[in-house]
Motif scaffolding. Structure first.
Motif, PDB file in Angstrom:
ATOM      1  N   LEU A 158      81.337 -29.965 -28.312  1.00  0.00           N
ATOM      2  CA  LEU A 158      81.818 -28.687 -27.766  1.00  0.00           C
ATOM      3  C   LEU A 158      80.682 -27.677 -27.613  1.00  0.00           C
ATOM      4  N   ASP A 159      79.690 -27.741 -28.510  1.00  0.00           N
ATOM      5  CA  ASP A 159      78.526 -26.852 -28.379  1.00  0.00           C
ATOM      6  C   ASP A 159      77.754 -27.131 -27.085  1.00  0.00           C
ATOM      7  N   ALA A 160      77.845 -28.383 -26.610  1.00  0.00           N
ATOM      8  CA  ALA A 160      77.135 -28.765 -25.389  1.00  0.00           C
ATOM      9  C   ALA A 160      78.027 -28.703 -24.145  1.00  0.00           C
ATOM     10  N   THR A 161      79.260 -28.201 -24.336  1.00  0.00           N
ATOM     11  CA  THR A 161      80.241 -28.158 -23.243  1.00  0.00           C
ATOM     12  C   THR A 161      80.345 -26.742 -22.673  1.00  0.00           C
ATOM     13  N   PRO A 162      80.417 -26.598 -21.336  1.00  0.00           N
ATOM     14  CA  PRO A 162      80.682 -25.272 -20.764  1.00  0.00           C
ATOM     15  C   PRO A 162      81.961 -24.692 -21.352  1.00  0.00           C
ATOM     16  N   LYS A 163      81.949 -23.393 -21.658  1.00  0.00           N
ATOM     17  CA  LYS A 163      83.069 -22.759 -22.352  1.00  0.00           C
ATOM     18  C   LYS A 163      84.409 -22.990 -21.648  1.00  0.00           C
ATOM     19  N   SER A 164      84.407 -22.969 -20.313  1.00  0.00           N
ATOM     20  CA  SER A 164      85.651 -23.117 -19.544  1.00  0.00           C
ATOM     21  C   SER A 164      86.274 -24.504 -19.686  1.00  0.00           C
ATOM     22  N   LEU A 165      85.480 -25.489 -20.159  1.00  0.00           N
ATOM     23  CA  LEU A 165      85.986 -26.865 -20.261  1.00  0.00           C
ATOM     24  C   LEU A 165      86.226 -27.307 -21.709  1.00  0.00           C
ATOM     25  N   GLN A 166      85.944 -26.434 -22.669  1.00  0.00           N
ATOM     26  CA  GLN A 166      85.984 -26.858 -24.071  1.00  0.00           C
ATOM     27  C   GLN A 166      87.363 -27.354 -24.517  1.00  0.00           C
ATOM     28  N   ASP A 167      88.415 -26.606 -24.216  1.00  0.00           N
ATOM     29  CA  ASP A 167      89.767 -27.021 -24.625  1.00  0.00           C
ATOM     30  C   ASP A 167      90.156 -28.340 -23.962  1.00  0.00           C
ATOM     31  N   GLU A 168      89.820 -28.450 -22.704  1.00  0.00           N
ATOM     32  CA  GLU A 168      90.158 -29.641 -21.922  1.00  0.00           C
ATOM     33  C   GLU A 168      89.451 -30.888 -22.474  1.00  0.00           C
ATOM     34  N   ILE A 169      88.176 -30.749 -22.708  1.00  0.00           N
ATOM     35  CA  ILE A 169      87.407 -31.896 -23.204  1.00  0.00           C
ATOM     36  C   ILE A 169      87.826 -32.255 -24.636  1.00  0.00           C
ATOM     37  N   HIS A 170      88.102 -31.245 -25.438  1.00  0.00           N
ATOM     38  CA  HIS A 170      88.585 -31.495 -26.804  1.00  0.00           C
ATOM     39  C   HIS A 170      89.836 -32.367 -26.775  1.00  0.00           C
ATOM     40  N   SER A 171      90.776 -32.037 -25.899  1.00  0.00           N
ATOM     41  CA  SER A 171      92.031 -32.789 -25.823  1.00  0.00           C
ATOM     42  C   SER A 171      91.833 -34.206 -25.287  1.00  0.00           C
ATOM     43  N   ARG A 172      90.755 -34.420 -24.516  1.00  0.00           N
ATOM     44  CA  ARG A 172      90.485 -35.750 -23.978  1.00  0.00           C
ATOM     45  C   ARG A 172      89.726 -36.639 -24.982  1.00  0.00           C
ATOM     46  N   PRO A 175      91.992 -38.530 -28.386  1.00  0.00           N
ATOM     47  CA  PRO A 175      92.557 -39.882 -28.307  1.00  0.00           C
ATOM     48  C   PRO A 175      91.520 -40.993 -28.489  1.00  0.00           C
ATOM     49  N   ILE A 176      90.269 -40.726 -28.108  1.00  0.00           N
ATOM     50  CA  ILE A 176      89.210 -41.725 -28.318  1.00  0.00           C
ATOM     51  C   ILE A 176      89.009 -41.948 -29.813  1.00  0.00           C
ATOM     52  N   LEU A 177      88.923 -40.843 -30.565  1.00  0.00           N
ATOM     53  CA  LEU A 177      88.665 -40.920 -32.001  1.00  0.00           C
ATOM     54  C   LEU A 177      89.865 -41.478 -32.771  1.00  0.00           C
ATOM     55  N   GLU A 178      91.055 -41.310 -32.206  1.00  0.00           N
ATOM     56  CA  GLU A 178      92.269 -41.766 -32.877  1.00  0.00           C
ATOM     57  C   GLU A 178      92.825 -43.053 -32.274  1.00  0.00           C
ATOM     58  N   ALA A 179      92.025 -43.744 -31.482  1.00  0.00           N
ATOM     59  CA  ALA A 179      92.465 -44.976 -30.811  1.00  0.00           C
ATOM     60  C   ALA A 179      92.851 -46.046 -31.841  1.00  0.00           C
ATOM     61  N   LYS A 191      86.626 -43.651 -19.208  1.00  0.00           N
ATOM     62  CA  LYS A 191      87.380 -42.752 -18.325  1.00  0.00           C
ATOM     63  C   LYS A 191      86.877 -41.311 -18.437  1.00  0.00           C
ATOM     64  N   VAL A 192      86.658 -40.859 -19.674  1.00  0.00           N
ATOM     65  CA  VAL A 192      86.202 -39.487 -19.902  1.00  0.00           C
ATOM     66  C   VAL A 192      84.784 -39.295 -19.353  1.00  0.00           C
ATOM     67  N   LEU A 193      83.914 -40.278 -19.587  1.00  0.00           N
ATOM     68  CA  LEU A 193      82.542 -40.187 -19.074  1.00  0.00           C
ATOM     69  C   LEU A 193      82.533 -40.097 -17.549  1.00  0.00           C
ATOM     70  N   GLU A 194      83.365 -40.910 -16.924  1.00  0.00           N
ATOM     71  CA  GLU A 194      83.433 -40.923 -15.465  1.00  0.00           C
ATOM     72  C   GLU A 194      83.925 -39.589 -14.909  1.00  0.00           C
ATOM     73  N   GLU A 195      84.923 -38.998 -15.614  1.00  0.00           N
ATOM     74  CA  GLU A 195      85.535 -37.763 -15.126  1.00  0.00           C
ATOM     75  C   GLU A 195      84.652 -36.529 -15.326  1.00  0.00           C
TER      76      GLU A 195
END
Length: 304
Positions: A158-172, A175-179, A191-195
């Motif tokens: 999240l520190d490396a994520t643009p502020k406007s995308l932080q919530d969105e990327i967090h939610s994506r 599921p990877i960590l809880e797979a 999928k996340v890397l591609e998007e």
């Protein structure tokens, strides 16, 4: 009673005031400090106790920084702390050591000390991604799985994520960590890397580079993953140390730091020993027994 008050976060100045008010007897700050030194042999005996009575499949390590006065100057020192889950499923505080810094050398000294006291059977170590710490783990525990703390990892992304995308990327990423398994986690990762590779390239670089280490826990049976994917149990312990250490602010020497932190950790260790099991290890031990046999050479390197 005076020693108990100090360990529980009451300043020596306040202890002296309270004692005078209650008892009509004056105790100076230095007298209270001298009395507290009687804790040293008790704390040191506990902190150096043998660990060979049990194996510790799971170990969590972390450090917190303290201010200590040395040679007339106030210096920042790292308190290196380890906790383990033993083969019976109970947590134990393995020990605390004061290091000059959180360097590879300091962590290697800490791990060497734990092993000299009998630490064995380590299968998984959980920590944050501090470079010196990770190198020390790999050097001292060859063949042991390292689980990168998912909480710290998410912060790094999240520190490396643009502020406007932080919530969105967090939610994506959650599921990877809880797979349910590594294959599903890998599929979600792609999928996340591609998007987001063009929208948040720095964050995706962190995600891709850390993926294997942050999902290492997926190799374990599912019931063990939640409590072993982060250093949160250690963070809570650190918060309690901070609450009491804040009263002192600057320790007059290293011995006083070990005295206070050691007394608190010893108290915590006793609570854990008499409390409920942290994990039921039955399924893990059965699962471990069913794993492919490890060569005698690998066994030696695994436990150092």
């Amino acid at each position: 009673a005076l020693m108990e008050m100090v360990v529980n976060g009451v300043s020596t100045r306040k202890v002296a005031q309270i004692t005078e008010e209650l008892c009509g007897t004056e105790f100076s700050k230095s007298t209270v400090s001298d009395l507290c030194k009687r804790l040293d042999p008790i704390v040191n005996a506990w902190n150096n106790r043998p660990l060979h009575d049990s194996s510790f499949p799971f170990v969590i390590v972390d450090a917190l920084y303290l201010k200590v006065r040395e040679e007339g100057r106030v210096r920042s020192r790292g308190a290196l702390i380890g906790i383990g889950v033993n083969a019976d499923g109970y947590r134990e505080v393995l020990g605390v050591m004061l290091g000059d810094s959180e360097s590879e050398a300091s962590w290697s000294e800490f791990f060497g000390w734990l092993k000299s006291r009998g630490l064995k059977g380590v299968d998984l170590i959980v920590s944050d991604d501090h470079g010196g710490l990770v190198r020390a783990i790999r050097r001292n525990f060859q063949g042991v799985t390292w689980q990168r703390c998912q909480t710290h990892f998410m912060r790094n992304i999240l520190d490396a994520t643009p502020k406007s995308l932080q919530d969105e990327i967090h939610s994506r990423i959650r599921p990877i960590l809880e797979a349910p398994d590594a294959k599903t986690a890998r599929m979600l990762l792609e999928k996340v890397l591609e998007e987001y590779e063009t929208k948040a390239p720095k964050a995706m670089a962190v995600l891709e580079a850390g993926f294997e280490d942050v999902t290492a826990v997926l190799a374990l049976p599912e019931k063990y993953r939640k409590r072993l994917r982060t250093t949160n149990p250690m963070e809570r312990l650190n918060e309690e140390i901070r609450r009491r250490e804040r009263v002192i602010r600057i320790f007059p020497n290293r011995e006083s730091a070990i005295r206070l932190i050691g007394a608190l950790l010893m108290e915590t260790d006793e609570k854990w020993a008499s409390g409920k099991k942290y994990l039921d290890m039955t399924e893990y031990l059965e699962w471990r027994q069913g794993q492919s046999p490890i060569s005698s050479h690998t066994k030696v390197t695994r436990i150092g």
